[in-house]
Design a protein around this motif. Structure first.
Motif, PDB file in Angstrom:
ATOM      1  N   ASP A  51       1.261  -0.992   0.072  1.00 23.59           N
ATOM      2  CA  ASP A  51      -0.023  -0.115  -0.510  1.00 23.59           C
ATOM      3  C   ASP A  51       0.631   1.441   0.246  1.00 23.59           C
ATOM      4  N   LEU A  52       1.184   1.928  -0.618  1.00 25.96           N
ATOM      5  CA  LEU A  52       1.963   3.482  -1.209  1.00 25.96           C
ATOM      6  C   LEU A  52       1.626   4.141  -0.593  1.00 25.96           C
ATOM      7  N   LEU A  53       0.497   4.696  -0.068  1.00 23.32           N
ATOM      8  CA  LEU A  53      -0.466   5.407  -0.069  1.00 23.32           C
ATOM      9  C   LEU A  53      -0.071   5.868   1.356  1.00 23.32           C
ATOM     10  N   ALA A  54      -0.257   4.512   2.339  1.00 22.92           N
ATOM     11  CA  ALA A  54       0.198   3.435   4.419  1.00 22.92           C
ATOM     12  C   ALA A  54       1.192   4.084   3.968  1.00 22.92           C
ATOM     13  N   LEU A  55       2.587   3.894   2.930  1.00 19.99           N
ATOM     14  CA  LEU A  55       4.079   3.789   3.046  1.00 19.99           C
ATOM     15  C   LEU A  55       4.383   5.387   2.620  1.00 19.99           C
ATOM     16  N   VAL A  56       3.743   6.363   2.352  1.00 19.04           N
ATOM     17  CA  VAL A  56       4.040   7.636   2.200  1.00 19.04           C
ATOM     18  C   VAL A  56       3.280   8.515   3.500  1.00 19.04           C
ATOM     19  N   GLU A  57       2.339   8.042   4.041  1.00 19.61           N
ATOM     20  CA  GLU A  57       2.319   9.053   5.559  1.00 19.61           C
ATOM     21  C   GLU A  57       2.319   8.104   6.433  1.00 19.61           C
ATOM     22  N   SER A  58       3.445   7.236   6.379  1.00 15.40           N
ATOM     23  CA  SER A  58       4.491   6.618   7.523  1.00 15.40           C
ATOM     24  C   SER A  58       5.057   7.632   7.548  1.00 15.40           C
ATOM     25  N   LEU A  59       6.032   8.021   6.585  1.00 13.72           N
ATOM     26  CA  LEU A  59       7.462   8.426   6.525  1.00 13.72           C
ATOM     27  C   LEU A  59       6.769   9.864   6.837  1.00 13.72           C
ATOM     28  N   ALA A  60       5.220  10.820   6.057  1.00 11.84           N
ATOM     29  CA  ALA A  60       5.455  11.999   6.889  1.00 11.84           C
ATOM     30  C   ALA A  60       4.704  12.403   8.288  1.00 11.84           C
ATOM     31  N   GLU A  61       4.643  11.359   8.259  1.00 14.43           N
ATOM     32  CA  GLU A  61       4.066  11.675   9.771  1.00 14.43           C
ATOM     33  C   GLU A  61       5.508  11.070  10.776  1.00 14.43           C
ATOM     34  N   ASN A  62       6.454  10.703  10.621  1.00 15.60           N
ATOM     35  CA  ASN A  62       7.680  10.488  11.030  1.00 15.60           C
ATOM     36  C   ASN A  62       8.315  11.999  10.737  1.00 15.60           C
ATOM     37  N   ALA A  63       8.089  12.144   9.964  1.00  9.73           N
ATOM     38  CA  ALA A  63       8.561  13.772   9.573  1.00  9.73           C
ATOM     39  C   ALA A  63       8.274  15.189  10.470  1.00  9.73           C
ATOM     40  N   ARG A  64       6.803  14.481  10.147  1.00  9.95           N
ATOM     41  CA  ARG A  64       5.606  15.569  11.435  1.00  9.95           C
ATOM     42  C   ARG A  64       6.274  15.568  12.950  1.00  9.95           C
ATOM     43  N   GLU A  65       6.532  14.557  13.282  1.00  3.43           N
ATOM     44  CA  GLU A  65       6.703  14.908  14.348  1.00  3.43           C
ATOM     45  C   GLU A  65       8.438  15.211  14.747  1.00  3.43           C
ATOM     46  N   GLN A  66       8.757  15.083  13.227  1.00  3.41           N
ATOM     47  CA  GLN A  66      10.187  16.041  13.961  1.00  3.41           C
ATOM     48  C   GLN A  66      10.802  17.138  13.658  1.00  3.41           C
TER      49      GLN A  66
END
Length: 349
Positions: free
Chosen positions: A209-224
Motif C-alpha cells: 500500500d503505497l499511500l500507507a507508506l507515504v503517510e508513515s514517512l510523512a508522519e515521522n517527519a511531522r513528529e520532528q
C-alpha cells in the motif's frame, strides 16, 4: 557426437534440405506439367502415298495446362528458400533473445534462475559462460557483504574509544570540535555502508500500500517538526517494499534538508503510478540535475554535513529506483525549488 550438433551444421543442413526440396518440386512439376516431347520428323511422300492420313477429329485437342511455363518451378523454389531462410533466422535469433532476457533478469535480480544449457554447441557454450558469470557475481557480492560487515565493526570500535577519550580533554571548545568531526566521520561511514548495502540487497516482489507508506514517512517527519503534505491516492501495487522505502525516504529527506518542508503528490495511471516530491528550496540548476545522482557529488563543493550531507542520498534513491524498475528524474518546481518525479510501473495482473 555432441560436437557435431552445432548451430552452423544445423543451418547448413537446413539450407541443403531446402535446396533439395526445391529441386524435387521442380522435378515433379516438369514430370507432371512440362510440354510433351517434340514430334518426330514428317514422313516422306512415298510413305504418305502408301499410308493416307486418318480423317480429322472433330474436337480440338486438350488446352495447355495453366501450370505450364517456367515461372511455376521458379516460384516453388523461391518459396522453399524463403521458408528455409525464415526458419534459419529464427534459429539464429532465438538464443540471442534468450540471452538478452536472462541478462535483463540478472540486472534486476542476481538470484534469477540460470539459463538452460541445452541446444546447439554454440548456444550451450554461451549459456554455460553466462551461468558461470552469474555465479561469480553472486560470490563477489556475497564477499563484499562480508567485508562491509567486518569493516563496519572494525571502524566503529576505534571511533567509540576515541569518543570516550574526548571526555578527558579539558578544553571544551576543542572537545566540541573533535566531537563534531567524529560525528561526521560516523555519519559518512553509515551513509557509505548504507549505499553499498543497498546495491547488494535483493528482495522479492510484494503487494504494498503505497499511500500507507507515504503517510508513515510523512508522519515521522511531522513528529520532528518538518511539515509534509500529501495529495492524491493510489491503489496497492506489486513492488519491492524495502527498496521503495529507501528511495522515498532519501527523496523526502533531501527535500526537507534543503527546503524545510515538502509536498508529496500521488497520481494513479493505467500502467504506472507517478509520485512527486515537491519543495520550494534553492533547487538545482538544470545542467546539474543528472550529476547529483553520482555518489559523493555535492553542489557546494564541500563535505560539511551542516550544508547538506555527504552526497549519497540521491545516489541511494537512484539505485533503489533502478531495482524497482522505475524512472527517477529531477525537475524544477514552478515558482522555484526542486521536484523529484518517480514513475513506478504497475505490472499487469
Amino acid at each position: 557426437m555432441r560436437r557435431t550438433d552445432s548451430l552452423q551444421l544445423r543451418l547448413f543442413g537446413m539450407f541443403v534440405l531446402a535446396i533439395a526440396l526445391a529441386h524435387l518440386l521442380a522435378f515433379i512439376w516438369f514430370h507432371s506439367f512440362a510440354a510433351p516431347p517434340a514430334p518426330p520428323p514428317p514422313p516422306s511422300a512415298s510413305w504418305l502415298a502408301d499410308h493416307p492420313p486418318p480423317p480429322p477429329v472433330g474436337s480440338p485437342g486438350p488446352p495447355p495446362s495453366r501450370f505450364a511455363g517456367p515461372l511455376v518451378p521458379l516460384v516453388l523454389q523461391l518459396l522453399a528458400l524463403i521458408v528455409a531462410a525464415w526458419l534459419g533466422s529464427r534459429l539464429l535469433t532465438r538464443p540471442i533473445h534468450q540471452l538478452s532476457s536472462a541478462a535483463e533478469r540478472l540486472s534486476q535480480d542476481l538470484d534469477s534462475p540460470p539459463l538452460s544449457e541445452q541446444g546447439p554447441q554454440e548456444v550451450r557454450q554461451a549459456a554455460l559462460s553466462f551461468n558461470r558469470m552469474q555465479q561469480r557475481i553472486r560470490e563477489q557480492v556475497s564477499q563484499r557483504g562480508r567485508i562491509l560487515t567486518a569493516l563496519s565493526h572494525d571502524l566503529r570500535t576505534p571511533l567509540s574509544r576515541i569518543k570516550l577519550r574526548l571526555e578527558q580533554i579539558d578544553d571544551s571548545a576543542l572537545r566540541s570540535k573533535l566531537a563534531a568531526d567524529l560525528n561526521e566521520m560516523a555519519g559518512m561511514l553509515d551513509a557509505t555502508l548504507t549505499y553499498l548495502s543497498e546495491q547488494s540487497s535483493h528482495e522479492p516482489v510484494q503487494r504494498l500500500d503505497l499511500l500507507a507508506l507515504v503517510e508513515s514517512l510523512a508522519e515521522n517527519a511531522r513528529e520532528q517538526g518538518q511539515p509534509v503534505e500529501i495529495f492524491g491516492h493510489c491503489e496497492p501495487l506489486p513492488t519491492r517494499p524495502l527498496a521503495l522505502r529507501a528511495c522515498l525516504n532519501n527523496l523526502l529527506g533531501n527535500a526537507l534538508r534543503y527546503a524545510g518542508h515538502a509536498r508529496i503528490e500521488l497520481v494513479e495511471g493505467p500502467h504506472e503510478v507517478t509520485l512527486r516530491v515537491v519543495d520550494h528550496g534553492p533547487g538545482i540548476p538544470a545542467e546539474q540535475r543528472e550529476a547529483v545522482f553520482e555518489p559523493f557529488f555535492r553542489l557546494e563543493g564541500s563535505r560539511n554535513r551542516n550544508s547538506g550531507g555527504i552526497g549519497l542520498g540521491l545516489s541511494i534513491a537512484r539505485e533503489a529506483s533502478q531495482r524497482l524498475g522505475a524512472e527517477l528524474r529531477l525537475e524544477g518546481t514552478p515558482g522555484g525549488g526542486l521536484t523529484a518525479v518517480l514513475r513506478l510501473p504497475r505490472p499487469s495482473v
